[in-house]
Design an enzyme around this catalytic site. Sequence first.
Site, mmCIF file in Angstrom:
data_model
loop_
_atom_site.group_PDB
_atom_site.id
_atom_site.type_symbol
_atom_site.label_atom_id
_atom_site.label_comp_id
_atom_site.label_asym_id
_atom_site.label_seq_id
_atom_site.Cartn_x
_atom_site.Cartn_y
_atom_site.Cartn_z
ATOM 1 C CG ASN A 106 26.404 33.622 0.602
ATOM 2 O OD1 ASN A 106 27.277 34.608 0.890
ATOM 3 N ND2 ASN A 106 25.415 33.517 2.103
ATOM 4 C CG HIS A 114 20.391 35.862 3.328
ATOM 5 N ND1 HIS A 114 20.654 34.810 4.052
ATOM 6 C CD2 HIS A 114 21.093 34.763 2.493
ATOM 7 C CE1 HIS A 114 21.319 33.399 4.105
ATOM 8 N NE2 HIS A 114 22.103 33.830 3.065
ATOM 9 C CG ASP A 155 17.886 32.358 8.473
ATOM 10 O OD1 ASP A 155 18.811 32.586 7.391
ATOM 11 O OD2 ASP A 155 18.435 31.241 9.352
ATOM 12 C CB ILE A 156 16.005 28.405 10.679
ATOM 13 C CG1 ILE A 156 15.206 27.115 11.531
ATOM 14 C CG2 ILE A 156 17.211 27.338 9.855
ATOM 15 C CD1 ILE A 156 14.745 25.628 11.007
ATOM 16 C CG HIS A 207 18.954 31.517 -0.552
ATOM 17 N ND1 HIS A 207 19.780 30.444 -1.217
ATOM 18 C CD2 HIS A 207 20.320 32.521 0.399
ATOM 19 C CE1 HIS A 207 20.769 29.789 -0.517
ATOM 20 N NE2 HIS A 207 21.457 30.529 0.838
ATOM 21 C CD GLN A 258 24.493 28.539 -2.825
ATOM 22 O OE1 GLN A 258 25.926 29.259 -3.765
ATOM 23 N NE2 GLN A 258 23.077 28.510 -2.896
HETATM 24 P P1 5GP Z 1 23.377 30.726 2.880
HETATM 25 O O1 5GP Z 1 24.698 30.145 3.817
HETATM 26 O O2 5GP Z 1 23.097 29.407 1.849
HETATM 27 O O3 5GP Z 1 23.742 31.844 2.176
HETATM 28 O O4 5GP Z 1 21.965 30.281 3.536
HETATM 29 C C1 5GP Z 1 21.134 29.454 4.683
HETATM 30 C C2 5GP Z 1 20.331 30.159 5.529
HETATM 31 O O5 5GP Z 1 18.960 29.068 5.516
HETATM 32 C C3 5GP Z 1 20.936 30.202 6.121
HETATM 33 O O6 5GP Z 1 20.811 31.418 6.720
HETATM 34 C C4 5GP Z 1 19.759 29.228 7.068
HETATM 35 O O7 5GP Z 1 20.105 29.615 8.590
HETATM 36 C C5 5GP Z 1 18.323 28.794 7.065
HETATM 37 N N1 5GP Z 1 17.652 27.324 6.599
HETATM 38 C C6 5GP Z 1 18.186 26.275 6.485
HETATM 39 N N2 5GP Z 1 17.503 25.275 6.609
HETATM 40 C C7 5GP Z 1 16.380 25.721 6.681
HETATM 41 C C8 5GP Z 1 14.949 25.313 7.205
HETATM 42 O O8 5GP Z 1 14.490 24.782 7.156
HETATM 43 N N3 5GP Z 1 14.300 26.681 7.421
HETATM 44 C C9 5GP Z 1 14.603 28.264 6.968
HETATM 45 N N4 5GP Z 1 13.327 29.145 7.568
HETATM 46 N N5 5GP Z 1 15.855 28.718 6.536
HETATM 47 C C10 5GP Z 1 16.797 27.413 6.618
#
Ligand code: 5GP
Length: 122
Positions: A91, A106, A33-34, A104, A98
Amino acid sequence: MSYDPNNIFARILRGEIPCKKVYEDSHALAFHDINPQARLHVLVIPKGAYVSWADFAARGSTEEIAGLVRAVGKVATQLGLDASGYRTLANHGPDSHQEVPHFHIHVFGGQPLGRMIQPPGR
Ligand code: 5GP
């Protein structure tokens, strides 16, 4: 919700945006994760175009679903988390916040993670 083929994870899958890859097979890709929320924070995504858990559960093939679940297990093992433990989280939709509309999972680990989620009102 229809699938947006230009979401950030679709672009990572196409190689248009770099990622720190951890694992890949025919069904899944895993990368760091970034913006990590734990010492180890990896995302495991299906290669197919699915918006969220609900979409994947409804439309994913048995092979894709098994492939993603097995990939999560392999990633955790590869990261050395089987003994110390880890948490998986997915999520779906607005209440979960989300952000990225490509399904995805985590994987968090590498430290004690506390208990579950924050209860309401805290
Ligand atoms: P969500 O909130 O949709 O469950 O999680 C999305 C996740 O994607 C977040 O933890 C966010 O930090 C990660 N993320 C968003 N953009 C990027 C990206 O460009 N590269 C990577 N490796 N992770 C990302």
